[in-house]
Design a protein around this motif. Structure first.
Motif, short mmCIF file in Angstrom:
data_model
loop_
_atom_site.label_atom_id
_atom_site.label_comp_id
_atom_site.label_asym_id
_atom_site.label_seq_id
_atom_site.Cartn_x
_atom_site.Cartn_y
_atom_site.Cartn_z
N TRP A 1 34.00 -16.91 3.68
CA TRP A 1 34.37 -17.33 5.03
C TRP A 1 35.88 -17.42 5.20
O TRP A 1 36.42 -17.06 6.25
CB TRP A 1 33.71 -18.66 5.41
CG TRP A 1 34.27 -19.16 6.71
CD1 TRP A 1 35.05 -20.24 6.91
CD2 TRP A 1 34.12 -18.54 8.00
NE1 TRP A 1 35.42 -20.34 8.24
CE2 TRP A 1 34.85 -19.31 8.93
CE3 TRP A 1 33.44 -17.41 8.46
CZ2 TRP A 1 34.91 -19.00 10.28
CZ3 TRP A 1 33.52 -17.09 9.81
CH2 TRP A 1 34.24 -17.89 10.70
N ASN A 2 36.60 -17.90 4.18
CA ASN A 2 38.05 -18.03 4.32
C ASN A 2 38.69 -16.67 4.60
O ASN A 2 39.60 -16.56 5.43
CB ASN A 2 38.65 -18.66 3.06
CG ASN A 2 38.33 -20.12 2.95
OD1 ASN A 2 38.02 -20.77 3.95
ND2 ASN A 2 38.38 -20.66 1.75
N THR A 3 38.24 -15.64 3.92
CA THR A 3 38.77 -14.30 4.14
C THR A 3 38.42 -13.81 5.55
O THR A 3 39.28 -13.30 6.27
CB THR A 3 38.23 -13.32 3.09
OG1 THR A 3 38.53 -13.82 1.79
CG2 THR A 3 38.82 -11.93 3.27
N SER B 1 37.66 -15.62 8.15
CA SER B 1 38.36 -16.43 9.14
C SER B 1 39.80 -15.98 9.31
O SER B 1 40.31 -15.88 10.43
CB SER B 1 38.30 -17.90 8.73
OG SER B 1 38.98 -18.70 9.65
#
Length: 149
Positions: A47-49, A51
């Motif tokens: 998710w961090n990537t 996002s």
């Protein structure tokens, strides 16, 4: 499954849909796991990537100069976006459209009411909250292409 997600807000909305679907099946799905699932569906590692990549995309569903089409007061139109303004708290947008050809907004045969430039408040999905007396949204707008002037 192909997703038509272009912004972080759309990805988060899809994660909420996944959670709702899981709840209907009697399953528990945390928001974090739903976000990770959306990221993987979009082809990102996590998710961090996703996002970070999606945050570089405009959160505005339609941009000034973009070609659009749809229906205004039940009449089909094609035109360009003349202006977009986000409403307080991101609840929607005020949009101004310039139609290629004037749209007759009067349903009576005895006279006409032509409009070529209109403004309305729309949701992120491009649908106005205002409706005609029979429940049809005043404005339904969608992108024709990504071509800007």
């Amino acid at each position: 499954m192909s997703l038509n997600i272009m912004t972080r807000a759309q990805a988060k909305a899809h994660a909420r849909e996944l959670r709702a679907e899981a709840a209907q099946r009697g399953e528990s799905l945390s928001h974090a796991r739903a976000l990770e699932a959306v990221a993987h569906k979009l082809g990102y590692r996590d998710w961090n990537t996703a996002s970070a990549r999606l945050s570089n995309q405009a959160d505005v569903p339609i941009q000034v100069g973009e070609r659009v089409s749809g229906r205004y007061l039940k009449q089909p139109f094609e035109g360009r976006v003349h202006g977009v303004r986000e409403l307080a708290g991101g609840m929607g947008y005020e949009i101004t459209l310039h139609f290629d050809e004037p749209v007759d907004v009067v349903e009576f045969d005895s006279f006409s009411g032509l409009r070529q430039r209109v403004s309305a408040m729309i949701s992120e999905e491009g649908i106005s909250w205002d409706k005609t007396s029979d429940g049809v949204p005043h404005l339904i707008v969608q992108r024709d292409s990504a071509g800007l002037i």
